[in-house]
Design a protein around this motif. Sequence first.
Motif, PDB file in Angstrom:
ATOM      1  N   TYR A   1       0.816  -1.217   0.000  1.00  0.00           N
ATOM      2  CA  TYR A   1       0.000   0.000   0.000  1.00  0.00           C
ATOM      3  C   TYR A   1       0.850   1.267   0.000  1.00  0.00           C
ATOM      4  CZ  TYR A   1       1.068  -1.099   4.868  1.00  0.00           C
ATOM      5  OH  TYR A   1       1.714  -1.469   6.031  1.00  0.00           O
ATOM      6  N   VAL A   2       2.160   1.127   0.224  1.00  0.00           N
ATOM      7  CA  VAL A   2       3.032   2.308   0.207  1.00  0.00           C
ATOM      8  C   VAL A   2       2.956   3.042  -1.126  1.00  0.00           C
ATOM      9  CG1 VAL A   2       4.661   1.452   1.925  1.00  0.00           C
ATOM     10  CG2 VAL A   2       5.002   0.872  -0.480  1.00  0.00           C
ATOM     11  N   LEU A   3       2.681   2.319  -2.195  1.00  0.00           N
ATOM     12  CA  LEU A   3       2.603   2.958  -3.508  1.00  0.00           C
ATOM     13  C   LEU A   3       1.484   3.980  -3.557  1.00  0.00           C
ATOM     14  CD1 LEU A   3       3.192  -0.196  -5.726  1.00  0.00           C
ATOM     15  CD2 LEU A   3       4.814   1.650  -5.271  1.00  0.00           C
ATOM     16  N   CYS A   4       0.365   3.685  -2.907  1.00  0.00           N
ATOM     17  CA  CYS A   4      -0.748   4.643  -2.876  1.00  0.00           C
ATOM     18  C   CYS A   4      -0.303   5.948  -2.225  1.00  0.00           C
ATOM     19  CB  CYS A   4      -1.929   4.053  -2.115  1.00  0.00           C
ATOM     20  SG  CYS A   4      -2.518   2.468  -2.731  1.00  0.00           S
ATOM     21  N   THR A   5       0.393   5.829  -1.097  1.00  0.00           N
ATOM     22  CA  THR A   5       0.832   7.017  -0.373  1.00  0.00           C
ATOM     23  C   THR A   5       1.846   7.816  -1.189  1.00  0.00           C
ATOM     24  OG1 THR A   5       0.472   5.829   1.699  1.00  0.00           O
ATOM     25  CG2 THR A   5       1.808   7.834   1.809  1.00  0.00           C
ATOM     26  N   ALA A   6       2.778   7.111  -1.833  1.00  0.00           N
ATOM     27  CA  ALA A   6       3.785   7.799  -2.650  1.00  0.00           C
ATOM     28  C   ALA A   6       3.133   8.582  -3.781  1.00  0.00           C
ATOM     29  CB  ALA A   6       4.786   6.787  -3.199  1.00  0.00           C
ATOM     30  N   VAL A   7       2.118   7.987  -4.414  1.00  0.00           N
ATOM     31  CA  VAL A   7       1.431   8.666  -5.512  1.00  0.00           C
ATOM     32  C   VAL A   7       0.603   9.836  -4.986  1.00  0.00           C
ATOM     33  CG1 VAL A   7      -0.334   8.397  -7.299  1.00  0.00           C
ATOM     34  CG2 VAL A   7       1.425   6.635  -7.006  1.00  0.00           C
ATOM     35  N   GLU A   8      -0.111   9.622  -3.877  1.00  0.00           N
ATOM     36  CA  GLU A   8      -0.954  10.677  -3.306  1.00  0.00           C
ATOM     37  C   GLU A   8      -0.149  11.921  -2.940  1.00  0.00           C
ATOM     38  OE1 GLU A   8      -4.535   9.282  -0.679  1.00  0.00           O
ATOM     39  OE2 GLU A   8      -2.872   7.898  -0.353  1.00  0.00           O
ATOM     40  N   TYR A   9       1.032  11.717  -2.363  1.00  0.00           N
ATOM     41  CA  TYR A   9       1.816  12.846  -1.849  1.00  0.00           C
ATOM     42  C   TYR A   9       3.013  13.180  -2.740  1.00  0.00           C
ATOM     43  CZ  TYR A   9      -1.091  12.375   2.272  1.00  0.00           C
ATOM     44  OH  TYR A   9      -2.169  12.319   3.126  1.00  0.00           O
TER      45      TYR A   9
ATOM     46  N   ARG B   1      11.970  11.100 -11.251  1.00  0.00           N
ATOM     47  CA  ARG B   1      11.470  11.701 -10.019  1.00  0.00           C
ATOM     48  C   ARG B   1       9.988  11.387  -9.814  1.00  0.00           C
ATOM     49  NH1 ARG B   1      14.256  13.058  -5.877  1.00  0.00           N
ATOM     50  NH2 ARG B   1      12.978  14.870  -5.373  1.00  0.00           N
ATOM     51  N   ARG B   2       9.661  10.122  -9.993  1.00  0.00           N
ATOM     52  CA  ARG B   2       8.311   9.623  -9.755  1.00  0.00           C
ATOM     53  C   ARG B   2       8.398   8.347  -8.925  1.00  0.00           C
ATOM     54  NH1 ARG B   2       3.869   9.771 -12.283  1.00  0.00           N
ATOM     55  NH2 ARG B   2       3.868   7.549 -12.774  1.00  0.00           N
ATOM     56  N   PRO B   3       7.329   7.994  -8.193  1.00  0.00           N
ATOM     57  CA  PRO B   3       7.343   6.698  -7.513  1.00  0.00           C
ATOM     58  C   PRO B   3       7.536   5.578  -8.531  1.00  0.00           C
ATOM     59  CG  PRO B   3       5.472   8.033  -6.795  1.00  0.00           C
ATOM     60  CD  PRO B   3       6.075   8.738  -7.963  1.00  0.00           C
ATOM     61  N   CYS B   4       8.391   4.636  -8.194  1.00  0.00           N
ATOM     62  CA  CYS B   4       8.723   3.592  -9.164  1.00  0.00           C
ATOM     63  C   CYS B   4       9.069   2.293  -8.449  1.00  0.00           C
ATOM     64  CB  CYS B   4       9.905   4.040 -10.026  1.00  0.00           C
ATOM     65  SG  CYS B   4      10.399   2.825 -11.282  1.00  0.00           S
ATOM     66  N   VAL B   5       8.648   1.184  -9.045  1.00  0.00           N
ATOM     67  CA  VAL B   5       9.031  -0.152  -8.602  1.00  0.00           C
ATOM     68  C   VAL B   5       9.884  -0.793  -9.693  1.00  0.00           C
ATOM     69  CG1 VAL B   5       8.184  -2.506  -8.202  1.00  0.00           C
ATOM     70  CG2 VAL B   5       7.090  -0.576  -7.051  1.00  0.00           C
ATOM     71  N   ILE B   6      11.043  -1.317  -9.288  1.00  0.00           N
ATOM     72  CA  ILE B   6      11.902  -2.080 -10.199  1.00  0.00           C
ATOM     73  C   ILE B   6      11.978  -3.501  -9.656  1.00  0.00           C
ATOM     74  CG2 ILE B   6      14.165  -2.263 -11.273  1.00  0.00           C
ATOM     75  CD1 ILE B   6      14.540   0.725 -10.779  1.00  0.00           C
ATOM     76  N   ASP B   7      11.352  -4.405 -10.352  1.00  0.00           N
ATOM     77  CA  ASP B   7      11.263  -5.813  -9.948  1.00  0.00           C
ATOM     78  C   ASP B   7      12.468  -6.552 -10.528  1.00  0.00           C
ATOM     79  OD1 ASP B   7      10.589  -8.419  -9.384  1.00  0.00           O
ATOM     80  OD2 ASP B   7       8.827  -8.489 -10.691  1.00  0.00           O
ATOM     81  N   VAL B   8      13.426  -6.920  -9.674  1.00  0.00           N
ATOM     82  CA  VAL B   8      14.678  -7.523 -10.123  1.00  0.00           C
ATOM     83  C   VAL B   8      14.688  -9.000  -9.746  1.00  0.00           C
ATOM     84  CG1 VAL B   8      17.198  -7.405 -10.033  1.00  0.00           C
ATOM     85  CG2 VAL B   8      15.840  -5.312  -9.740  1.00  0.00           C
TER      86      VAL B   8
END
Length: 592
Positions: free
Chosen positions: A467-475, A553-560
């Motif tokens: 759920y951290v992604l929601c917060t990163a996008v919101e703020y 400079r945006r929220p990002c997930v890198i699946d390695v």
Amino acid sequence: MPMMKGGQLIAETLVKEKVPYVFGICGHGNVGILDALYDVRDKLQLISPRHEQCAGHMADAYYRVKHRPVATLTSTGPGSANMVMSLATALSDSSAFMAITANVPTSQHNRGPFQELYRHNQADFAQVVRPVVKRAFQPTRVDMLPLALRQAMDTMVTGRPGPVNLDIPYNVFQEEADVELPPASHLDRPVRPGASEADIAAVIALMAEARKPVLFIGHGATLAEAGPELTELQQKLRIPVITSPNGMGCVPADDALTLGFIGRNGAFPANEAGRQADLVITVGTRFDDRSSSSWHAGYSWNFPKTKLVHVDIDPQELGRNYATDIGIAADAKVFTRQLLNALAARCEIDAKRYAPWVEEVQGWVRQWETFVQPHFGDSTSPLRPEFVVGTLQKTLPDDVILSLDSGVHHNWFMQFWKPKRPQSMLNSWGYSSMGFGVCGILGAQLAAPDRPCVAVVGDGGFTMTPYVLCTAVEYNLPCVWIIWNNFAWGAIRDLQYGLFDGREIGTAFYKGQSGERYNPDFAAWARACGADGVTVTRPQDLGGAVEQALKNRRPCVIDVHVDAEVRPPSTGTWQLPPIPYKEPVYGKPYIA
């Protein structure tokens, strides 16, 4: 005195103390203070993540970066109960924040209203968190708030830092009283005790006798911001420095005498120096099982044959696991400056004295580098762990803040990562909480908005707290999550292979009974939340993906996708009694 509601008093006190954020989640129990926060929203911002545990980890990480506490706000019952793990994490690693929890109205105490814990004592929630905070306060009237707020502020930061709890009945937020704001706390003038002249003289005497000294520094050194003094001491005497994970970055990582972490997954030079030293000066550490090879003599340390000077601001830590020759309750920064001042008058204690020891230590450094470096260039799919660590070391800028979760990836970073600054490698060390790295990076980004903030987390830990992604996008927080995806609870799977002959159960992620490895498509998950998402399965793609994520400079997930069959080379040991402990893969015990 002015008439003030309890909620207004709390909000105005936080503003006066220059607390910039409250991380919290609304509920019926704390709705009475939200209106007061609305009035000060231009000075005190409410950040609302999607889970209370996350709020606590954010506050914890904020303090580790900024060394200034913020507050959390949670509602009666389950919302506040969700704070227990993040409070325990902060307490274990000496990190401070004010956890404001709501409780049922005082007029309903002991009547069993909605979400009251009352079986043993009325409104007994404070008892739930007492083991995981420095102090729990429960003001039940508005006129009790000024004293409780001042004491809570001072308790957080005086001596060994830690979280505090203010458990406040709902009606206290809304009731009024003739009260004034409490006087200023010690947030801007921390108490820094020093050592006695006799203790400094005794340490100097041991240093004059020693031929093979080492410094061992930990989170206490980081919290005291003692890096400049410790670096000066290292450079003046050319003494090897061993660091705990939370002490990394206090002294230059690229110095050949900065040996890194010690213990099972420590670096070989650190363990070899620790077990062959004749004097250890430890500053702000506590000799836990992982940094001492479960206290087995000769694997990381050789106490009591090795002399021990133990310096810590918390006197309870002195001699907890190893008897001291000299135990000193002092602030790390103050002590190190006192030691430097005393050394100025002792010209016979200099770098030349320890030069043969330094040459021996540098030989171990070269030996270790020869052993490990070839794998940092291995180009494999899935990616080899050393390649991932090495690529991130080359790609991430020097001012990056790295937040690490619990898991096998953390073992690799403890062994090989070289942070360039203090407070830039955040670890859940004492409590090893899943989710700290995932959530904490949000707090780190708020503490340092102009610095790149990157979390390296396991697939298991991320799945617990996505759920951290929601917060990163919101703020609009441009955090980057690099998921170490090995399709398993990898650290525990490795224990099954190492200690239970590979009898794997409950640790690998499979789809049904098919044997097919399974994880969600983390990159797609990120995109569904409004963040960027990238999957990396080829080594040549990793560096570019990280560079682009930082640039955006945006929220990002890198699946390695990382090779689960490659394990960190143990250089010490670790035991889960009564299971026998393993011998080091590289190096061997040394008993003087």
